[in-house]
Design a protein around this motif. Structure first.
Motif, PDB file in Angstrom:
ATOM      1  N   ALA A  91       0.885  -0.982  -0.113  1.00 16.97           N
ATOM      2  CA  ALA A  91       0.031  -0.109   0.073  1.00 16.97           C
ATOM      3  C   ALA A  91       0.941   1.133   0.081  1.00 16.97           C
ATOM      4  N   LEU A  92       0.913   2.375  -0.929  1.00 24.83           N
ATOM      5  CA  LEU A  92       1.339   3.468  -1.000  1.00 24.83           C
ATOM      6  C   LEU A  92       0.408   4.542  -0.437  1.00 24.83           C
ATOM      7  N   TYR A  93       0.694   5.327   0.553  1.00 19.03           N
ATOM      8  CA  TYR A  93      -0.337   6.553   1.177  1.00 19.03           C
ATOM      9  C   TYR A  93       0.629   7.814   0.946  1.00 19.03           C
ATOM     10  N   SER A  94      -0.166   8.717   0.510  1.00 15.03           N
ATOM     11  CA  SER A  94       0.240  10.016   0.602  1.00 15.03           C
ATOM     12  C   SER A  94      -0.398  10.575   1.969  1.00 15.03           C
ATOM     13  N   LEU A  95       0.554  11.187   2.747  1.00 17.45           N
ATOM     14  CA  LEU A  95      -0.039  11.767   4.118  1.00 17.45           C
ATOM     15  C   LEU A  95       0.310  13.284   4.188  1.00 17.45           C
ATOM     16  N   PRO A  96      -0.684  14.042   4.979  1.00 17.61           N
ATOM     17  CA  PRO A  96      -0.070  15.581   5.187  1.00 17.61           C
ATOM     18  C   PRO A  96       1.145  15.561   5.555  1.00 17.61           C
ATOM     19  N   LEU A  97       2.097  16.496   5.174  1.00 19.72           N
ATOM     20  CA  LEU A  97       3.337  16.491   5.555  1.00 19.72           C
ATOM     21  C   LEU A  97       3.709  16.344   7.009  1.00 19.72           C
ATOM     22  N   LYS A  98       3.061  17.190   7.771  1.00 18.70           N
ATOM     23  CA  LYS A  98       3.084  17.613   9.143  1.00 18.70           C
ATOM     24  C   LYS A  98       2.684  16.142  10.016  1.00 18.70           C
ATOM     25  N   THR A  99       2.143  15.041   9.540  1.00 19.83           N
ATOM     26  CA  THR A  99       1.786  13.967  10.060  1.00 19.83           C
ATOM     27  C   THR A  99       3.026  13.252  10.871  1.00 19.83           C
ATOM     28  N   ALA A 100       2.792  12.980  12.313  1.00 21.86           N
ATOM     29  CA  ALA A 100       3.798  12.429  12.958  1.00 21.86           C
ATOM     30  C   ALA A 100       3.587  10.964  13.257  1.00 21.86           C
ATOM     31  N   ILE A 101       4.778  10.366  12.584  1.00 21.65           N
ATOM     32  CA  ILE A 101       5.042   8.909  12.474  1.00 21.65           C
ATOM     33  C   ILE A 101       6.237   8.627  12.703  1.00 21.65           C
ATOM     34  N   ASP A 102       6.453   7.225  13.062  1.00 13.91           N
ATOM     35  CA  ASP A 102       7.731   6.492  13.169  1.00 13.91           C
ATOM     36  C   ASP A 102       8.178   5.912  11.613  1.00 13.91           C
ATOM     37  N   LYS A 103       8.931   6.600  11.108  1.00 16.23           N
ATOM     38  CA  LYS A 103       9.422   6.195   9.781  1.00 16.23           C
ATOM     39  C   LYS A 103       9.955   4.982   9.850  1.00 16.23           C
ATOM     40  N   ASN A 104      10.429   4.233  10.700  1.00 13.86           N
ATOM     41  CA  ASN A 104      11.046   3.011  10.704  1.00 13.86           C
ATOM     42  C   ASN A 104       9.918   1.909  10.814  1.00 13.86           C
ATOM     43  N   ASP A 105       8.618   2.354  11.120  1.00 12.98           N
ATOM     44  CA  ASP A 105       7.726   1.438  11.066  1.00 12.98           C
ATOM     45  C   ASP A 105       7.327   0.785   9.633  1.00 12.98           C
ATOM     46  N   PHE A 106       7.747   1.522   8.663  1.00  7.61           N
ATOM     47  CA  PHE A 106       7.464   1.103   7.178  1.00  7.61           C
ATOM     48  C   PHE A 106       8.527   0.767   6.338  1.00  7.61           C
ATOM     49  N   THR A 107       7.845   0.145   5.331  1.00  6.29           N
ATOM     50  CA  THR A 107       8.853  -0.260   4.410  1.00  6.29           C
ATOM     51  C   THR A 107       9.801   0.875   3.725  1.00  6.29           C
ATOM     52  N   ALA A 108       9.090   2.030   3.476  1.00  8.95           N
ATOM     53  CA  ALA A 108       9.951   3.194   2.914  1.00  8.95           C
ATOM     54  C   ALA A 108       8.891   4.463   3.369  1.00  8.95           C
ATOM     55  N   ALA A 109       9.490   5.472   3.576  1.00 10.71           N
ATOM     56  CA  ALA A 109       8.992   6.676   3.883  1.00 10.71           C
ATOM     57  C   ALA A 109       9.660   7.843   3.378  1.00 10.71           C
ATOM     58  N   VAL A 110       9.053   8.610   2.625  1.00  8.82           N
ATOM     59  CA  VAL A 110       9.622   9.648   1.752  1.00  8.82           C
ATOM     60  C   VAL A 110       8.901  11.086   1.752  1.00  8.82           C
ATOM     61  N   LYS A 111       9.714  12.023   2.063  1.00  5.57           N
ATOM     62  CA  LYS A 111       9.172  13.429   1.846  1.00  5.57           C
ATOM     63  C   LYS A 111       9.112  13.810   0.651  1.00  5.57           C
ATOM     64  N   GLU A 112       7.916  14.153  -0.284  1.00  4.84           N
ATOM     65  CA  GLU A 112       7.958  14.519  -1.573  1.00  4.84           C
ATOM     66  C   GLU A 112       7.054  15.807  -1.764  1.00  4.84           C
ATOM     67  N   ALA A 113       7.699  16.725  -2.077  1.00  5.80           N
ATOM     68  CA  ALA A 113       6.880  18.161  -2.283  1.00  5.80           C
ATOM     69  C   ALA A 113       6.060  18.558  -0.914  1.00  5.80           C
ATOM     70  N   ASN A 114       4.945  18.522  -1.117  1.00  3.93           N
ATOM     71  CA  ASN A 114       4.147  18.949   0.145  1.00  3.93           C
ATOM     72  C   ASN A 114       3.687  17.887   0.975  1.00  3.93           C
ATOM     73  N   VAL A 115       3.920  16.408   0.700  1.00  4.50           N
ATOM     74  CA  VAL A 115       3.360  15.041   1.235  1.00  4.50           C
ATOM     75  C   VAL A 115       4.251  14.171   1.734  1.00  4.50           C
ATOM     76  N   LEU A 116       3.950  13.437   2.772  1.00  4.98           N
ATOM     77  CA  LEU A 116       4.714  12.272   3.081  1.00  4.98           C
ATOM     78  C   LEU A 116       4.501  10.832   2.323  1.00  4.98           C
ATOM     79  N   LYS A 117       5.097  10.520   1.574  1.00  4.41           N
ATOM     80  CA  LYS A 117       4.800   9.206   0.984  1.00  4.41           C
ATOM     81  C   LYS A 117       5.262   7.995   1.972  1.00  4.41           C
ATOM     82  N   ILE A 118       4.322   7.091   2.166  1.00  2.00           N
ATOM     83  CA  ILE A 118       4.522   5.966   2.905  1.00  2.00           C
ATOM     84  C   ILE A 118       4.070   4.674   2.300  1.00  2.00           C
ATOM     85  N   LEU A 119       5.149   3.735   2.007  1.00  2.00           N
ATOM     86  CA  LEU A 119       4.963   2.460   1.411  1.00  2.00           C
ATOM     87  C   LEU A 119       5.361   1.323   2.507  1.00  2.00           C
ATOM     88  N   THR A 120       4.150   0.273   2.647  1.00  2.00           N
ATOM     89  CA  THR A 120       4.240  -0.829   3.559  1.00  2.00           C
ATOM     90  C   THR A 120       3.739  -1.925   2.987  1.00  2.00           C
TER      91      THR A 120
END
Length: 154
Positions: free
Chosen positions: A88-117
């Motif tokens: 699953a690939l999700y776009s989240l608001p940039l200021k979302t507080a998450i632990d990036k280590n919980d996911f396969t990949a987490a990337v800051k892109e433009a004005n969103v946070l992309k999460i792959l898991t």
């Protein structure tokens, strides 16, 4: 013409393994499709084909299994089939507080946070975040997120 000559020589062999490195470089679109069809036929006839390319649509067209390599390190190897079902690939608001280590990949892109898991618990958690949007996972989005996230997912 050099590329066509090299391909003709390679395809004329009765080998068990074929290795192609950017085999469509310099070919026009019609010739490129013909070459991809010939390479697919090799695989369908039981031959092993190792195909390297930076042209993701070509890889999507002919690969059963793919690897993503970045700076000499394999970041991912898996089957092409069902990529969108497994991840699953999700776009989240940039200021979302998450632990990036919980996911396969987490990337800051433009004005969103992309999460792959591929973790069902994390997918359920991402669905609940206000402003989250699930995107289709294809090889291009998967590749970009894994490489920019630069995290091993073997």
């Amino acid at each position: 013409m050099k590329t066509s000559t090299y391909l003709a020589i390679a395809l004329a062999q009765d080998a068990d393994i074929f290795i192609f490195d950017e085999p469509t470089w310099g070919l026009d679109p019609l010739r490129r499709d013909e070459v991809l069809d010939m390479i697919s036929t090799l695989s369908e006839s039981g031959k092993t084909v190792l195909y390297t390319s930076h042209i993701i649509p070509e890889v999507e067209k002919i690969a059963d299994v793919f690897s993503i390599m970045y700076k000499g390190v394999i970041l991912y190897t898996g089957e092409m089939k069902g990529l969108d079902d497994r991840f699953a690939l999700y776009s989240l608001p940039l200021k979302t507080a998450i632990d990036k280590n919980d996911f396969t990949a987490a990337v800051k892109e433009a004005n969103v946070l992309k999460i792959l898991t591929d973790n069902p618990k994390e997918i359920a958690r991402l669905k609940e975040i206000a402003g989250s949007t699930r995107e289709k996972v294809n090889l291009e989005s998967f590749f970009g997120t894994i490489v920019r996230g630069n995290k091993h997912v073997l």
